[in-house]
Scaffold this motif. Structure first.
Motif, PDB file in Angstrom:
ATOM      1  N   GLY A   1       0.816  -1.204   0.000  1.00 31.50           N
ATOM      2  CA  GLY A   1       0.000   0.000   0.000  1.00 31.50           C
ATOM      3  C   GLY A   1       0.846   1.248   0.000  1.00 31.50           C
ATOM      4  O   GLY A   1       2.072   1.194   0.126  1.00 31.50           O
ATOM      5  N   GLY A   2       0.191   2.394  -0.142  1.00 23.58           N
ATOM      6  CA  GLY A   2       0.872   3.682  -0.132  1.00 23.58           C
ATOM      7  C   GLY A   2       0.371   4.531   1.024  1.00 23.58           C
ATOM      8  O   GLY A   2      -0.836   4.614   1.260  1.00 23.58           O
ATOM      9  N   TRP A   3       1.278   5.187   1.729  1.00 20.71           N
ATOM     10  CA  TRP A   3       0.872   6.073   2.818  1.00 20.71           C
ATOM     11  C   TRP A   3      -0.019   7.205   2.314  1.00 20.71           C
ATOM     12  O   TRP A   3      -0.833   7.742   3.059  1.00 20.71           O
ATOM     13  N   PHE A   4       0.124   7.552   1.031  1.00 19.51           N
ATOM     14  CA  PHE A   4      -0.609   8.688   0.482  1.00 19.51           C
ATOM     15  C   PHE A   4      -1.554   8.241  -0.630  1.00 19.51           C
ATOM     16  O   PHE A   4      -1.741   8.934  -1.623  1.00 19.51           O
ATOM     17  N   ASP A   5      -2.148   7.079  -0.448  1.00 18.97           N
ATOM     18  CA  ASP A   5      -3.114   6.532  -1.393  1.00 18.97           C
ATOM     19  C   ASP A   5      -4.487   7.099  -1.060  1.00 18.97           C
ATOM     20  O   ASP A   5      -5.075   6.766  -0.032  1.00 18.97           O
TER      21      ASP A   5
ATOM     22  N   LEU B   1      -6.306 -13.721  11.828  1.00 16.52           N
ATOM     23  CA  LEU B   1      -7.109 -14.893  11.470  1.00 16.52           C
ATOM     24  C   LEU B   1      -6.287 -16.035  10.895  1.00 16.52           C
ATOM     25  O   LEU B   1      -6.737 -17.186  10.905  1.00 16.52           O
ATOM     26  N   SER B   2      -5.094 -15.739  10.368  1.00 21.27           N
ATOM     27  CA  SER B   2      -4.206 -16.769   9.809  1.00 21.27           C
ATOM     28  C   SER B   2      -2.800 -16.553  10.363  1.00 21.27           C
ATOM     29  O   SER B   2      -1.867 -16.223   9.623  1.00 21.27           O
ATOM     30  N   PRO B   3      -2.628 -16.715  11.668  1.00 22.41           N
ATOM     31  CA  PRO B   3      -1.361 -16.337  12.311  1.00 22.41           C
ATOM     32  C   PRO B   3      -0.146 -17.120  11.848  1.00 22.41           C
ATOM     33  O   PRO B   3       0.979 -16.673  12.042  1.00 22.41           O
ATOM     34  N   THR B   4      -0.346 -18.291  11.244  1.00 26.20           N
ATOM     35  CA  THR B   4       0.807 -19.082  10.795  1.00 26.20           C
ATOM     36  C   THR B   4       1.225 -18.742   9.373  1.00 26.20           C
ATOM     37  O   THR B   4       2.244 -19.245   8.891  1.00 26.20           O
ATOM     38  N   ALA B   5       0.460 -17.908   8.687  1.00 29.48           N
ATOM     39  CA  ALA B   5       0.786 -17.567   7.294  1.00 29.48           C
ATOM     40  C   ALA B   5       2.007 -16.657   7.233  1.00 29.48           C
ATOM     41  O   ALA B   5       2.251 -15.849   8.130  1.00 29.48           O
ATOM     42  N   SER B   6       2.794 -16.794   6.163  1.00 25.33           N
ATOM     43  CA  SER B   6       3.864 -15.838   5.872  1.00 25.33           C
ATOM     44  C   SER B   6       3.194 -14.550   5.425  1.00 25.33           C
ATOM     45  O   SER B   6       2.558 -14.496   4.373  1.00 25.33           O
ATOM     46  N   ASN B   7       3.322 -13.502   6.231  1.00 25.41           N
ATOM     47  CA  ASN B   7       2.488 -12.312   6.085  1.00 25.41           C
ATOM     48  C   ASN B   7       3.356 -11.066   6.197  1.00 25.41           C
ATOM     49  O   ASN B   7       3.874 -10.758   7.269  1.00 25.41           O
ATOM     50  N   THR B   8       3.536 -10.351   5.088  1.00 24.11           N
ATOM     51  CA  THR B   8       4.412  -9.185   5.070  1.00 24.11           C
ATOM     52  C   THR B   8       3.659  -7.970   4.546  1.00 24.11           C
ATOM     53  O   THR B   8       2.917  -8.061   3.568  1.00 24.11           O
ATOM     54  N   LEU B   9       3.863  -6.837   5.209  1.00 23.26           N
ATOM     55  CA  LEU B   9       3.262  -5.568   4.801  1.00 23.26           C
ATOM     56  C   LEU B   9       4.329  -4.666   4.191  1.00 23.26           C
ATOM     57  O   LEU B   9       5.431  -4.549   4.718  1.00 23.26           O
ATOM     58  N   VAL B  10       3.986  -4.037   3.067  1.00 20.95           N
ATOM     59  CA  VAL B  10       4.840  -3.017   2.460  1.00 20.95           C
ATOM     60  C   VAL B  10       4.031  -1.727   2.379  1.00 20.95           C
ATOM     61  O   VAL B  10       2.950  -1.710   1.788  1.00 20.95           O
ATOM     62  N   MET B  11       4.551  -0.655   2.978  1.00 17.91           N
ATOM     63  CA  MET B  11       3.917   0.662   2.875  1.00 17.91           C
ATOM     64  C   MET B  11       4.987   1.673   2.497  1.00 17.91           C
ATOM     65  O   MET B  11       5.952   1.885   3.224  1.00 17.91           O
ATOM     66  N   GLY B  12       4.812   2.276   1.322  1.00 17.17           N
ATOM     67  CA  GLY B  12       5.766   3.269   0.843  1.00 17.17           C
ATOM     68  C   GLY B  12       5.119   4.632   0.697  1.00 17.17           C
ATOM     69  O   GLY B  12       3.901   4.780   0.879  1.00 17.17           O
ATOM     70  N   PRO B  13       5.869   5.648   0.307  1.00 15.91           N
ATOM     71  CA  PRO B  13       5.350   7.020   0.225  1.00 15.91           C
ATOM     72  C   PRO B  13       4.663   7.292  -1.112  1.00 15.91           C
ATOM     73  O   PRO B  13       5.046   8.201  -1.852  1.00 15.91           O
TER      74      PRO B  13
ATOM     75  N   GLY C   1      -1.259   3.060  -6.581  1.00 17.42           N
ATOM     76  CA  GLY C   1      -0.640   2.265  -7.639  1.00 17.42           C
ATOM     77  C   GLY C   1       0.673   2.791  -8.155  1.00 17.42           C
ATOM     78  O   GLY C   1       1.284   2.161  -9.024  1.00 17.42           O
ATOM     79  N   ARG C   2       1.169   3.915  -7.628  1.00 15.12           N
ATOM     80  CA  ARG C   2       2.340   4.557  -8.214  1.00 15.12           C
ATOM     81  C   ARG C   2       3.627   3.745  -8.025  1.00 15.12           C
ATOM     82  O   ARG C   2       4.608   3.998  -8.708  1.00 15.12           O
ATOM     83  N   TRP C   3       3.643   2.790  -7.094  1.00 12.81           N
ATOM     84  CA  TRP C   3       4.849   1.989  -6.872  1.00 12.81           C
ATOM     85  C   TRP C   3       5.198   1.122  -8.063  1.00 12.81           C
ATOM     86  O   TRP C   3       6.318   0.643  -8.181  1.00 12.81           O
ATOM     87  N   ASN C   4       4.254   0.922  -8.959  1.00 11.46           N
ATOM     88  CA  ASN C   4       4.492   0.000 -10.067  1.00 11.46           C
ATOM     89  C   ASN C   4       4.890   0.691 -11.356  1.00 11.46           C
ATOM     90  O   ASN C   4       5.269   0.022 -12.305  1.00 11.46           O
ATOM     91  N   GLY C   5       4.821   2.004 -11.424  1.00 17.45           N
ATOM     92  CA  GLY C   5       5.122   2.642 -12.689  1.00 17.45           C
ATOM     93  C   GLY C   5       5.948   3.899 -12.593  1.00 17.45           C
ATOM     94  O   GLY C   5       6.253   4.516 -13.609  1.00 17.45           O
ATOM     95  N   GLU C   6       6.325   4.307 -11.372  1.00 18.78           N
ATOM     96  CA  GLU C   6       7.089   5.535 -11.217  1.00 18.78           C
ATOM     97  C   GLU C   6       8.308   5.268 -10.349  1.00 18.78           C
ATOM     98  O   GLU C   6       8.381   4.245  -9.652  1.00 18.78           O
ATOM     99  N   ASP C   7       9.257   6.209 -10.359  1.00 23.01           N
ATOM    100  CA  ASP C   7      10.444   5.988  -9.534  1.00 23.01           C
ATOM    101  C   ASP C   7      10.181   6.257  -8.061  1.00 23.01           C
ATOM    102  O   ASP C   7      10.918   5.811  -7.196  1.00 23.01           O
ATOM    103  N   GLY C   8       9.104   6.975  -7.743  1.00 23.80           N
ATOM    104  CA  GLY C   8       8.728   7.163  -6.350  1.00 23.80           C
ATOM    105  C   GLY C   8       9.648   8.078  -5.575  1.00 23.80           C
ATOM    106  O   GLY C   8       9.723   7.989  -4.347  1.00 23.80           O
ATOM    107  N   ALA C   9      10.331   8.994  -6.255  1.00 21.90           N
ATOM    108  CA  ALA C   9      11.252   9.904  -5.571  1.00 21.90           C
ATOM    109  C   ALA C   9      10.553  11.153  -5.060  1.00 21.90           C
ATOM    110  O   ALA C   9      11.125  11.903  -4.269  1.00 21.90           O
ATOM    111  N   GLN C  10       9.309  11.383  -5.483  1.00 22.38           N
ATOM    112  CA  GLN C  10       8.639  12.636  -5.151  1.00 22.38           C
ATOM    113  C   GLN C  10       7.143  12.443  -5.311  1.00 22.38           C
ATOM    114  O   GLN C  10       6.668  11.675  -6.145  1.00 22.38           O
ATOM    115  N   LEU C  11       6.364  13.130  -4.486  1.00 21.67           N
ATOM    116  CA  LEU C  11       4.921  13.217  -4.663  1.00 21.67           C
ATOM    117  C   LEU C  11       4.528  14.669  -4.467  1.00 21.67           C
ATOM    118  O   LEU C  11       4.743  15.240  -3.387  1.00 21.67           O
ATOM    119  N   GLY C  12       3.969  15.264  -5.505  1.00 16.69           N
ATOM    120  CA  GLY C  12       3.707  16.686  -5.437  1.00 16.69           C
ATOM    121  C   GLY C  12       5.009  17.432  -5.204  1.00 16.69           C
ATOM    122  O   GLY C  12       6.008  17.212  -5.882  1.00 16.69           O
TER     123      GLY C  12
END
Length: 650
Positions: free
Chosen positions: A305-309, A326-338, A342-353
């Motif tokens: 997810g994005g902090w500014f979504d 609910l699924s405590p044994t699952a391999s479960n990782t969170l990614v939150m970027g700035p 959807g911008r994490w998939n098509g931009e360099d993510g160096a700046q927002l506004g």
């Protein structure tokens, strides 16, 4: 609602993040080599097949499959399921990229793209956020069974597969990823729901604390409609004609929610009326909460997810938390970027506004997190992976990636930031007794804008936007700390507790947490807009910038229940307590922390008539001004509670 509702050239920007998924036109990023790289184009390296895969109820779902021409080894499947379309159609037509980005094309997968039930070339009837059926008969279907049946067919009918399946998707396709891992096919080994639509009413696309997210939903449903199936998408989509570039003026002129709804409701295929009709957390919404069903998850999950979504900041947080519980044994990782939606998939993510992050966060994610995740779980490729990492979270303010052992970090202690006299904020509870308050008049005919930009949709950068335009209004309360002598890092949710009164019988209270930059700051950044050729870019000075860190509305009639609203007793003090979505942000030494409180946020949020009633039934004469009071002393001390990280060395 589910998908991209950002600002599309007034509508083209609105659906731009969506087209990252629809057309797979994602920019190329550097990636970690895994298997021998395929340097050829998709058409040169892959053979495309189109299938109509039968489901257990007899309906057939249209599916494109891209198989590597190098048949000397086996490959895992990497699948996405979407309600938008899997264009281009035709076995000789190829998209620019097949996977999340070009690095996946090079690494080698069998790529599978599917129109979900009732959309475009797939048979059946489309249902918004298909409710999951926990107890199914042999012929019952939902998104979990459709995925299961698709995987079973692929394993049996597509040669050279290694019997492993990964699935990914952004926004609405992210919902289908979440659904796929409930009672999931055992071959699904890795899943990445990204900005997944999760619980539409509870802080997701549709409602935030009972307040309807007007601009984003309206923009989305101008083009996302029910359709006959099968049917190809329009060759040249026709954008909705607002007749103006100014969304504030457009919606204010229409006035009532009924008038706004009527502009779309004349189309029998419109899905917008369902959004406004279900204005409480009724069975319509409750059955569509996919998070409640994330039990017994077996696949490794990378939720992004994005902090500014502006659309789905809560979706990934809710999905990660639900799997953790609910699924405590699952391999479960969170990614939150700035990132915005959807911008994490098509931009360099160096700046927002105007806000800079000093590194290419999007490239970091694609190279060091996403590709290694699928390579590990689908190919057993060693090296960088998300194994045993609870969270990859970007700390804004300091602009550093962190990997805490849990999210939110266990070491964050809950502290209270109190509203105090003379517009100040303090970490010390007020000791004075009695009843002190600040007041303002909220006039629905002159609502507070949510952005200073002229737009018909929701500008992607409004969530880091400069709030100085609002701070000077008489209907906005402003509180701020003294200049910080040391960094203050907050992590996790922000929980306002406000003691308020209103002369009306219903009102909204919008709380905004803001990072105020030093007045003497000399840092200058170029604005995101690309200037005309041969024109020197303008410079933007960040001195005094009031950066929005997090903002949320609360509709007061839902203070005790989102199912059964209650009127406000006029001019009587009531307590409002709610949670704002998580943040991970450092207010730097020399900055100030600010809180703004207001009663409109237009047209991001629909107008409250400030009269207890069903807002869809409100007429122009029902809208009335109201005097709002926010109390800040003794037993009525209002505050924001938040997780504060310990100082270095503590």
């Amino acid at each position: 609602m589910p998908s991209a509702k950002t600002n599309m050239n007034n509508l083209s920007k609105l659906i731009a993040p969506l087209f990252l998924v629809l057309c797979f036109t994602l920019q190329q990023a550097a990636a970690q080599p895994t298997a021998p790289l395929v340097e050829a184009s998709p058409k040169e390296a892959y053979t495309k097949y189109e299938y109509r895969i039968p489901m257990r109820d007899g309906k057939r779902l249209f599916t494109s499959v891209f198989v590597p021409k190098d048949g000397a080894k086996s490959y895992p499947f990497l699948m996405t399921r979407t309600p938008y379309n899997i264009a281009p159609y035709g076995v000789d037509e190829y998209p620019k990229h097949l996977g999340p980005n070009a690095d996946f094309d090079k690494a080698g997968y069998i790529f599978v793209n599917q129109d979900v039930r009732g959309r475009h070339m797939s048979e059946g009837v489309f249902v918004e956020m298909t409710p999951h059926k926990a107890n199914k008969s042999a012929t019952d279907v939902d998104e979990s069974t459709d995925t299961y049946d698709t995987v079973e067919w692929l394993l049996k009918n597509v040669p050279n597969n290694n019997s492993r399946v990964g699935i990914w998707g952004i926004s609405y396709p992210g919902f289908f990823v979440s659904a796929s891992i409930i009672d999931g096919h055992p071959a699904i080994k890795a899943a990445s729901p990204q900005a997944p639509v999760t619980d539409l009413y509870m802080g997701d696309d549709s409602y935030h604390n009972g307040a309807f997210m007007l601009a984003a939903n309206y923009g989305f449903y101008t083009f996302f409609k029910q359709q006959a199936a099968p049917m190809l998408p329009a060759k040249t989509p026709v954008p909705f004609d607002f007749g103006t570039k100014d969304g504030y003026a457009y919606f204010l002129k229409l006035g009532t929610l009924a008038n706004i709804t009527a502009t779309l409701a004349s189309d029998a295929k419109s899905l917008f009326p369902d959004q406004v009709k279900h204005d409480t957390y009724d069975a319509y919404w409750q059955t569509r909460n996919i998070a409640a069903h994330l039990k017994g998850v077996k696949a490794a999950v990378l939720t992004v997810g994005g902090w500014f979504d502006a659309e789905d900041v809560q979706g990934p947080l809710s999905t990660y938390a639900a799997i953790k519980k609910l699924s405590p044994t699952a391999s479960n990782t969170l990614v939150m970027g700035p990132w915005a939606h959807g911008r994490w998939n098509g931009e360099d993510g160096a700046q927002l506004g105007h806000v800079q992050f000093r590194q290419k966060t999007g490239e970091h994610f694609r190279k060091n997190i996403l590709l290694p995740f699928f390579e590990k779980h689908l190919k057993d490729v060693a090296g960088k992976s998300t194994a045993n990492i609870a969270a990859h979270v970007f700390e804004t303010g300091t602009n550093i990636w962190r990997t805490p052992g849990a999210w939110p970090p266990a070491e964050a202690s809950r502290k209270r930031l109190y509203l105090d006299g003379s517009g100040s904020l303090t970490w010390i509870a007020p000791t004075a007794t009695g009843s002190s308050f600040d007041s303002y008049v909220s006039d629905p005919t002159k609502p507070v804008p949510f952005t200073s930009a002229i737009a018909t949709g929701v500008p992607a950068d409004y969530m880091v936007g400069d709030q100085r335009f609002a701070a000077t209004r008489p209907d906005v309360l402003v509180y701020k700390t003294e200049t910080l002598e040391e960094d203050v890092t907050i992590a996790g949710s922000i929980s306002p507790l406000l003691f308020v009164s209103s002369s009306g019988t219903d009102s909204d209270f919008v709380v905004k947490l803001i990072d105020v930059y030093p007045d003497e700051l000399r840092d200058e950044t170029a604005p995101p807009a690309v200037p005309a050729k041969d024109v020197q870019p303008a410079r933007f000075v960040m001195a005094g910038y009031q950066q929005l860190v997090r903002g949320e509305p609360f509709r007061a009639k839902f203070r005790n229940s989102f199912i059964t609203p209650e009127p406000l007793p006029p001019n009587e003090v009531v307590k409002l307590k709610f949670d704002m979505p998580d943040v991970y942000h450092t207010f730097r030494r020399g900055h100030k922390i600010m809180v703004q409180i207001q009663s409109s946020w237009f047209p991001l949020v629909d107008l409250n008539p400030q009269k207890f009633m069903r807002i869809l039934d409100a007429k122009a004469t029902d809208f009335q001004s109201a005097t709002q009071r926010v109390y800040r002393q003794g037993a009525q001390a209002s505050y924001l509670e938040m997780g504060v990280m310990p100082k270095i060395g503590q």
